[in-house]
Design a protein around this motif. Sequence first.
Motif, mmCIF file in Angstrom:
data_model
loop_
_atom_site.group_PDB
_atom_site.id
_atom_site.type_symbol
_atom_site.label_atom_id
_atom_site.label_comp_id
_atom_site.label_asym_id
_atom_site.label_seq_id
_atom_site.Cartn_x
_atom_site.Cartn_y
_atom_site.Cartn_z
ATOM 1 N N VAL A 162 0.887 -1.179 0.044
ATOM 2 C CA VAL A 162 -0.019 0.005 0.010
ATOM 3 C C VAL A 162 0.759 1.325 -0.047
ATOM 4 N N ARG A 163 0.562 1.912 -0.880
ATOM 5 C CA ARG A 163 1.406 3.278 -1.007
ATOM 6 C C ARG A 163 0.487 4.739 -1.099
ATOM 7 N N ARG A 164 0.762 5.776 -0.760
ATOM 8 C CA ARG A 164 0.336 6.960 -0.918
ATOM 9 C C ARG A 164 0.676 7.432 -2.235
ATOM 10 N N ARG A 165 -0.147 8.253 -2.822
ATOM 11 C CA ARG A 165 -0.062 8.999 -4.093
ATOM 12 C C ARG A 165 1.412 9.669 -3.777
ATOM 13 N N GLY A 166 2.342 9.782 -4.817
ATOM 14 C CA GLY A 166 3.391 10.401 -4.868
ATOM 15 C C GLY A 166 4.810 9.526 -4.142
ATOM 16 N N GLN A 167 4.383 8.374 -3.588
ATOM 17 C CA GLN A 167 5.551 7.522 -3.023
ATOM 18 C C GLN A 167 5.957 6.803 -4.174
ATOM 19 N N GLU A 168 7.170 6.150 -3.750
ATOM 20 C CA GLU A 168 7.754 5.082 -4.689
ATOM 21 C C GLU A 168 7.272 3.425 -4.304
ATOM 22 N N ALA A 169 7.070 2.856 -5.219
ATOM 23 C CA ALA A 169 7.055 1.282 -4.834
ATOM 24 C C ALA A 169 7.996 0.722 -5.713
ATOM 25 N N ARG A 170 8.482 -0.337 -4.954
ATOM 26 C CA ARG A 170 9.646 -1.453 -5.224
ATOM 27 C C ARG A 170 8.883 -2.699 -5.217
ATOM 28 N N LEU A 171 8.994 -3.359 -6.367
ATOM 29 C CA LEU A 171 8.501 -4.863 -6.272
ATOM 30 C C LEU A 171 9.742 -5.929 -6.716
ATOM 31 N N ARG A 172 9.654 -6.827 -5.896
ATOM 32 C CA ARG A 172 10.896 -7.815 -6.384
ATOM 33 C C ARG A 172 10.340 -9.141 -6.649
ATOM 34 N N CYS A 173 11.096 -9.585 -7.559
ATOM 35 C CA CYS A 173 10.944 -10.981 -8.114
ATOM 36 C C CYS A 173 12.317 -11.730 -8.049
ATOM 37 N N SER A 174 12.280 -12.845 -7.450
ATOM 38 C CA SER A 174 13.335 -13.766 -7.750
ATOM 39 C C SER A 174 12.819 -15.077 -8.520
ATOM 40 N N PRO A 175 13.524 -15.181 -9.767
ATOM 41 C CA PRO A 175 13.069 -16.251 -10.593
ATOM 42 C C PRO A 175 13.593 -17.686 -10.201
ATOM 43 N N MET A 176 13.037 -18.712 -10.615
ATOM 44 C CA MET A 176 13.211 -20.056 -10.245
ATOM 45 C C MET A 176 15.023 -20.380 -10.641
ATOM 46 N N LYS A 177 15.242 -21.481 -9.740
ATOM 47 C CA LYS A 177 16.871 -21.747 -10.099
ATOM 48 C C LYS A 177 16.828 -22.357 -11.445
ATOM 49 N N GLY A 178 18.070 -21.973 -12.056
ATOM 50 C CA GLY A 178 18.141 -22.066 -13.560
ATOM 51 C C GLY A 178 17.427 -21.280 -14.547
ATOM 52 N N HIS A 179 16.729 -20.356 -14.125
ATOM 53 C CA HIS A 179 16.251 -19.476 -15.084
ATOM 54 C C HIS A 179 16.912 -18.001 -15.067
#
Lengths: 115, 114
Positions: free
Chosen positions: A12-29
């Motif tokens: 949840v972010r307020r307008r004007g803030q920054e959002a950081r989304l993280r993704c760790s792929p599967m092993k071997g990808h």
Amino acid sequence: NAGVMQNPRHLVRRRGQEARLRCSPMKGHSHVYWYRQLPEEGLKFMVYLQKENIIDESGMPKERFSAEFPKEGPSILRIQQVVRGDSAAYFCASSPTSGRRYEQYFGPGTRLTVT
Amino acid sequence: ELKVEQNPLFLSMQEGKNYTIYCNYSTTSDRLYWYRQDPGKSLESLFVLLSNGAVKQEGRLMASLDTKARLSTLHITAAVHDLSATYFCAVDQNSGGSNYKLTFGKGTLLTVNP
């Protein structure tokens, strides 16, 4: 073999803030795709990355959005100065480095709410 | 620009009945994907169809691909409540490199009623 991991699951972010989304792929990808799902819609492609390279960012909004996939660590989708229209579910998918590279495995998604 | 169209978008079925979801796409592609999504969840891969005439079956679901007609079908046999979900088809635009970005249809919301 752990599946694709995304965090946070809810953000949840307020307008004007920054959002950081993280993704760790599967092993071997080493291929990562980001997709966005707006309410009541299908998924739309945003960006395709390999380690340290952005290969295709044709689906990324021109401003405020950026993505990276460093040599070490997860892929990150960054949204600066969020607006209400950014509220959506963001999914990443990874595919194998070799072999069936067309086969994408989806993570559980990050649901972003902008208030 | 590649377009993927699914129909119907909403499907309400009775348990035990059969029905078909259709997926049309606008440009040549050799691969067609079907996914299932439960509310608030991620996408689960159901089928990847790799060539013209491909047919795959898993349980009560059967998918087929006609690349000449640019049409795929997802057939549901003797529906049960557990099949209630949203079903997406998708197509990639790969032309020889490593980029298999997917273009999705809008999804078919399937509700199976007792």
